[in-house]
Design a protein around this motif. Structure first.
Motif, short mmCIF file in Angstrom:
data_model
loop_
_atom_site.label_atom_id
_atom_site.label_comp_id
_atom_site.label_asym_id
_atom_site.label_seq_id
_atom_site.Cartn_x
_atom_site.Cartn_y
_atom_site.Cartn_z
N LYS A 48 50.65 55.40 26.25
CA LYS A 48 52.07 54.92 25.82
C LYS A 48 53.07 55.97 26.54
O LYS A 48 54.07 55.54 26.68
CB LYS A 48 52.22 55.34 24.16
N SER A 49 52.45 57.11 27.19
CA SER A 49 53.59 58.14 27.76
C SER A 49 53.58 57.74 29.30
O SER A 49 53.90 58.59 30.06
CB SER A 49 53.07 59.24 27.34
N MET A 82 43.94 57.03 25.67
CA MET A 82 44.28 56.71 23.96
C MET A 82 45.31 55.32 24.10
O MET A 82 46.34 55.80 24.74
CB MET A 82 44.84 57.86 23.41
N TYR A 121 46.08 54.33 16.91
CA TYR A 121 47.00 53.93 15.74
C TYR A 121 46.11 52.72 15.17
O TYR A 121 45.27 51.87 15.74
CB TYR A 121 48.42 53.68 16.17
N ARG A 146 51.94 59.92 8.77
CA ARG A 146 50.74 58.81 9.21
C ARG A 146 49.56 58.62 8.44
O ARG A 146 49.23 57.71 7.71
CB ARG A 146 50.55 58.95 10.75
N MET A 173 40.15 62.46 14.68
CA MET A 173 41.47 62.77 15.34
C MET A 173 42.22 63.73 14.33
O MET A 173 42.56 63.00 13.23
CB MET A 173 42.26 61.76 15.95
N TYR A 217 46.12 64.80 14.93
CA TYR A 217 47.28 64.84 15.87
C TYR A 217 48.35 65.85 15.37
O TYR A 217 48.84 65.35 14.23
CB TYR A 217 47.78 63.81 16.39
N GLY A 260 45.76 67.31 19.44
CA GLY A 260 46.75 67.69 20.20
C GLY A 260 47.62 66.56 21.07
O GLY A 260 47.19 65.28 21.05
N GLY A 261 48.39 67.18 21.99
CA GLY A 261 49.13 66.32 22.73
C GLY A 261 49.62 67.18 23.99
O GLY A 261 49.32 68.60 23.84
N THR A 262 50.41 66.88 24.83
CA THR A 262 50.85 67.59 25.72
C THR A 262 51.24 69.09 25.36
O THR A 262 51.20 70.14 25.85
CB THR A 262 52.21 66.98 26.74
N THR A 271 44.24 64.89 23.81
CA THR A 271 45.20 63.91 24.40
C THR A 271 46.53 64.53 24.93
O THR A 271 47.06 65.16 24.24
CB THR A 271 45.55 62.83 23.24
N ALA A 272 46.63 63.76 26.18
CA ALA A 272 47.98 64.24 26.76
C ALA A 272 48.57 63.09 27.90
O ALA A 272 48.05 62.23 28.23
CB ALA A 272 47.75 65.36 27.74
N GLY A 273 50.00 62.83 27.77
CA GLY A 273 50.48 61.80 28.40
C GLY A 273 51.85 62.30 28.97
O GLY A 273 52.26 62.20 30.14
N SER A 274 52.79 62.85 28.07
CA SER A 274 54.14 63.04 28.34
C SER A 274 54.09 63.92 29.63
O SER A 274 55.10 64.08 30.41
CB SER A 274 54.90 63.67 27.10
N PHE A 305 60.90 67.63 27.30
CA PHE A 305 59.68 68.42 27.76
C PHE A 305 59.99 69.50 28.46
O PHE A 305 59.46 70.35 28.66
CB PHE A 305 58.31 67.75 28.19
C1 PLP Z 1 48.01 60.38 18.35
C2 PLP Z 1 48.40 60.92 19.53
N1 PLP Z 1 47.99 62.00 20.29
C3 PLP Z 1 48.68 62.42 21.19
C4 PLP Z 1 49.98 62.19 21.42
C5 PLP Z 1 50.70 63.07 22.63
O1 PLP Z 1 51.02 62.52 23.46
P1 PLP Z 1 52.08 63.03 24.45
O2 PLP Z 1 51.05 64.04 25.46
O3 PLP Z 1 52.46 61.83 25.37
O4 PLP Z 1 53.18 64.24 23.95
C6 PLP Z 1 50.65 61.28 20.58
C7 PLP Z 1 51.99 61.18 20.83
O5 PLP Z 1 52.71 60.39 19.99
C8 PLP Z 1 49.85 60.69 19.82
O6 PLP Z 1 50.51 59.66 18.86
#
Ligand code: PLP
Length: 395
Positions: free
Chosen positions: A47-48, A69, A91, A157, A185, A187, A243-245, A261-264, A272
């Motif tokens: 998504k990111s 993801m 999700y 969530r 998971m 988050y 996690g995330g970024t 998980t990382a995207g942003s 950021f």
């Molecule tokens: C389930 C989940 N994991 C990880 C992320 C982290 O993503 P990002 O690295 O883009 O912040 C998100 C972002 O909304 C998320 O919904």
């Protein structure tokens, strides 16, 4: 050469608005994120990113990057059609047709895992799996939020707050002929997605830092407890996702976590910039064209108002990035068709000049543009279609 002149020269002649990705910065971010993950694998939050070629580039850059993801079943099917594997739905999904399409891909050997957090989700997937004579792999989403008097710190969530809710769902899955528990998971959005160095908010930053510290400890405790109790029940988990970024540096310290998980962090959008513990390079942005000059120290650009989702606040506006010294006006912000900008002393822009912006969030930029012009070493080296450019719009 300064960065503004660099981009202006590299993209000279392109009609505006256009979006770009700076591959040198993207690659540097991918390297830094791989390092920040320590010994954990990194799953890409699509998504990111919302661009298959960028996803592919990051996955190919280092073996630390494994799997994606996804955010909807339709998107997961689209990625499967484009050859991607190891797909985790981040999700819960409900629409039968999209889930059924994924069942076909699973039947052909792709690894696709559904996210669930209640018995209804389990029963719904079981029915579809039974109809198709297939077993669905599932992941349980654990709530990582914390309630304080007057404050819900985290996101709304999952209703799985602890073992009391987790146990019956896990028992159900372990006894099911149609579901297989592959992962859990947790988050911690309030750590990963909340900046603690917001400009002009020193008191709030201190409070958020303190709250984040508490959340890091609490999330680690919850994930460890869930992992241990599930193992004691006989569950053999393939992964524990966290996690995330914004939480790479804390999620990676948990022994039980197998992947983050990382995207942003790859595009490193505006929001950021406001984390105390890391800074990635601004690898993506867009250009709008100066078309008028309402007064001496102002210019007005065509379009530009690509505002981010979430609670509405000024931090969700795009950030004027280059040249340095141009700012949005408070009353107009970034507009639907016109964006006026105040130019600080010494900044002179001509009609037809570009102004570069950064979106507040990462993937949403790609919903506004059909392509990302990929720049490296001062020249355009490719034009990547975004999801939108490929004719897709998943959410
Ligand atoms: C389930 C989940 N994991 C990880 C992320 C982290 O993503 P990002 O690295 O883009 O912040 C998100 C972002 O909304 C998320 O919904």
């Amino acid at each position: 050469m300064d960065k503004y002149a660099y981009y202006k020269q590299a993209f000279a002649g392109l009609p505006m608005p256009y979006a770009y990705v700076d591959l040198d910065m993207l690659d540097a971010n991918a390297k830094a994120i791989a390092q920040a993950a320590g010994s954990k694998k990194v799953r890409l939050a699509s998504k990111s990113i919302r661009c298959t070629e960028v996803l592919r580039r990051i996955l190919d850059s280092d073996k630390v990057y494994q799997g994606i993801m996804c955010y909807t079943a339709e998107e997961a099917a689209f990625l499967a059609r484009h050859g991607f594997d190891d797909l985790l739905l981040g999700y819960p999904q409900w629409h039968q047709d999209a889930i059924a399409e994924l069942a076909d891909w699973i039947g052909q050997g792709r690894s696709i895992v559904f996210m669930i957090d209640c018995l209804e989700h389990a029963a719904h997937l079981e029915k579809i799996a039974k109809d198709r004579g297939i077993v669905f792999a599932v992941c349980i989403d654990l709530d990582m939020s914390t309630d304080y008097p007057g404050l819900h710190f985290g996101v709304w969530r999952s209703p799985i707050h602890g073992w009391q809710q987790l146990q019956p769902l896990a028992e159900h899955i372990l006894q099911s002929s149609w579901l297989k528990l592959e992962g859990i998971m947790g988050y911690e959005a309030q750590v990963a997605g909340v900046g603690d160095r917001m400009p002009g908010s020193p008191v709030k930053n201190k409070l958020v830092s303190w709250l984040k510290k508490q959340s890091i400890a609490e999330a680690a405790k919850r994930r460890k407890e869930a992992a241990e109790k599930l193992a004691a029940m006989g569950a053999e988990l393939r992964f524990i996702n966290a996690g995330g970024t914004g939480s790479l540096d804390s999620s990676r310290l948990e022994a039980c976590v197998t992947e983050i998980t990382a995207g942003s962090g790859f595009y490193a959008p505006g929001l950021f910039d406001y984390y105390a513990s890391f800074r990635y390079q601004p690898a993506a942005g867009y250009a709008v064209e100066v078309v008028r000059r309402p007064k001496d120290n102002m210019v007005t650009c065509m379009s530009g108002g690509y505002t981010a989702s979430g609670s509405a606040g000024p931090e969700k506006l795009p950030k004027p990035y280059l040249p340095e010294g141009v700012i949005l006006t408070k009353l107009e912000g970034a507009g639907e068709v016109q964006t006026p900008l105040l130019c600080k002393e010494g900044v002179r822009l001509e009609l037809g000049d570009p102004v570069y912006f950064r979106h507040a969030k990462a993937g949403e930029l790609c919903e506004r543009f059909k392509t990302l012009h990929a720049v490296s070493q001062g020249r355009i080296v490719a034009e990547y279609a975004t999801y939108r450019g490929m004719g897709e719009c998943f959410v």
